[in-house]
Design an enzyme around this catalytic site. Sequence first.
Site, PDB file in Angstrom:
ATOM      1  N   TYR A  24      -0.591 -13.402   6.714  1.00 45.86           N
ATOM      2  CA  TYR A  24      -1.366 -12.947   5.555  1.00 45.86           C
ATOM      3  C   TYR A  24      -1.662 -11.456   5.665  1.00 45.86           C
ATOM      4  CZ  TYR A  24      -5.107 -12.419   2.142  1.00 45.86           C
ATOM      5  OH  TYR A  24      -5.872 -11.985   1.091  1.00 45.86           O
ATOM      6  N   SER A 106     -15.106  -5.632   1.923  1.00 48.73           N
ATOM      7  CA  SER A 106     -14.340  -6.152   0.790  1.00 48.73           C
ATOM      8  C   SER A 106     -15.192  -7.061  -0.091  1.00 48.73           C
ATOM      9  CB  SER A 106     -13.134  -6.933   1.306  1.00 48.73           C
ATOM     10  OG  SER A 106     -12.504  -7.653   0.272  1.00 48.73           O
ATOM     11  N   GLN A 127     -16.428  -2.310  -1.416  1.00 43.97           N
ATOM     12  CA  GLN A 127     -15.284  -2.331  -2.322  1.00 43.97           C
ATOM     13  C   GLN A 127     -15.468  -3.418  -3.363  1.00 43.97           C
ATOM     14  OE1 GLN A 127     -12.896  -5.119  -2.028  1.00 43.97           O
ATOM     15  NE2 GLN A 127     -11.712  -4.423  -3.792  1.00 43.97           N
ATOM     16  N   ARG A 164       3.454 -12.658  -3.016  1.00 42.99           N
ATOM     17  CA  ARG A 164       3.470 -12.602  -1.549  1.00 42.99           C
ATOM     18  C   ARG A 164       4.059 -13.904  -1.005  1.00 42.99           C
ATOM     19  NH1 ARG A 164      -2.705 -10.177  -1.336  1.00 42.99           N
ATOM     20  NH2 ARG A 164      -2.276  -8.443  -2.765  1.00 42.99           N
ATOM     21  N   HIS A 275      -1.557  -0.438  -1.906  1.00 41.26           N
ATOM     22  CA  HIS A 275      -2.140  -1.701  -1.430  1.00 41.26           C
ATOM     23  C   HIS A 275      -1.375  -2.219  -0.208  1.00 41.26           C
ATOM     24  CE1 HIS A 275      -5.300  -4.445  -3.142  1.00 41.26           C
ATOM     25  NE2 HIS A 275      -4.845  -5.208  -2.150  1.00 41.26           N
ATOM     26  N   ARG A 278       1.533  -4.621  -0.779  1.00 46.16           N
ATOM     27  CA  ARG A 278       1.215  -6.020  -1.081  1.00 46.16           C
ATOM     28  C   ARG A 278       1.168  -6.319  -2.581  1.00 46.16           C
ATOM     29  NH1 ARG A 278      -1.170  -8.880   3.030  1.00 46.16           N
ATOM     30  NH2 ARG A 278      -2.781  -9.865   1.750  1.00 46.16           N
TER      31      ARG A 278
END
Length: 379
Positions: A24, A106, A127, A164, A275, A278
């Site tokens: 991941y 995050s 964020q 992904r 990113h 991603r």
Amino acid sequence: MIISAPTDYREAARRRLPPFLFHYIDGGANAEHTLRCNVDDLAGIALRQRVLRNVADLSLETELFGTPLAMPVVLAPVGLTGMYARRGEVQAARAAAAARVPFTLSTVSVCAIQEVQAASSAPIWFQLYVLKDRGFMRDALERAQAAGVTTLVFTVDMPVPGSRYRDAHSGMSGPNAAFRRMVQAATHPRWAWDVGLRGRPHDLGNISAYRGKPTALEDYIGWLGANFDPSIAWRDLEWIRDVWKGAIVIKGILDPEDARDAVRFGADGIVVSNHGGRQLDGVSSTARALPRIADAVAGELKLLADSGVRSGLDVVRMLALGADAVMLGRAFIYALAADGEAGVANLLRLVAAEMRVAMTLTGVRSVAEIDRTALAGGC
């Protein structure tokens, strides 16, 4: 294993983590072309070695948004950081505070804002995505301000999740994902004991605080997919600019025109970023995009950059390409997974040491002196 370089932590993390978690954080979108280019293009940036420059009084110190930093490095927002080490956001924030660099929490962290800020000896950054649920956004902003957050980072390059494919192969998503994750955890007993059992609750803390009930990891992908907003436009950020008291940084800029829009919006900074490869595979690496953006808006706001940065040498390269500071994402997660707070603290020491060597051998004494004159053969 022996850790002697920042890049050693990737293999240490791979050994310790269940595959669904390693892949991941390690993977990218589609065929992962941009993911590879981020690393390769940055590694290909040649520096200009200078000698006899009297760099005895070298300093890594700098300043961002009124806050002095020990070096031009920020720990980037990474979702599910708390799954890589027990209460991982707390451990990473403590290491960052001790090193006198910012930690960015995050939106989709395991630990909520209040838990992380209470454990840190310095203000953290937060964020936020622009989401369909504006009530969540308002709640998150209010809680961030109440916790003493100084800098708000808006991630704008995720109106939809990227493709992904590694996640489906690894067990993060796809058929029988929960069962596959359980089996993987059982075969990684150190992680299962430290994080799987002792690191509970495995929750999306900021989202649960708003919803008033637990938001389990099983809900993670579904909640994100339902709330990302492809109708997002600059006007959707205007109310935030009016109510937020601190600095606003727009993360996910790859085009000079978007950078100019950020200036017109009134942002205090931008993060030049794809990113980490991603989102949209095939876009420019950050190392290639950064100089054009610096030419367009340097001096009008602070320029940060991420994607492909794995070492202190990479930090110096990004600074030479036009960044004022650099965000570390995967690099600190690998270290956190391998050795928790101590791993992140050691990573930051290694990054600082590499920066000192690079600055000494390129003949610069301060971060402010690192510019394109440090590059060999242009960029």
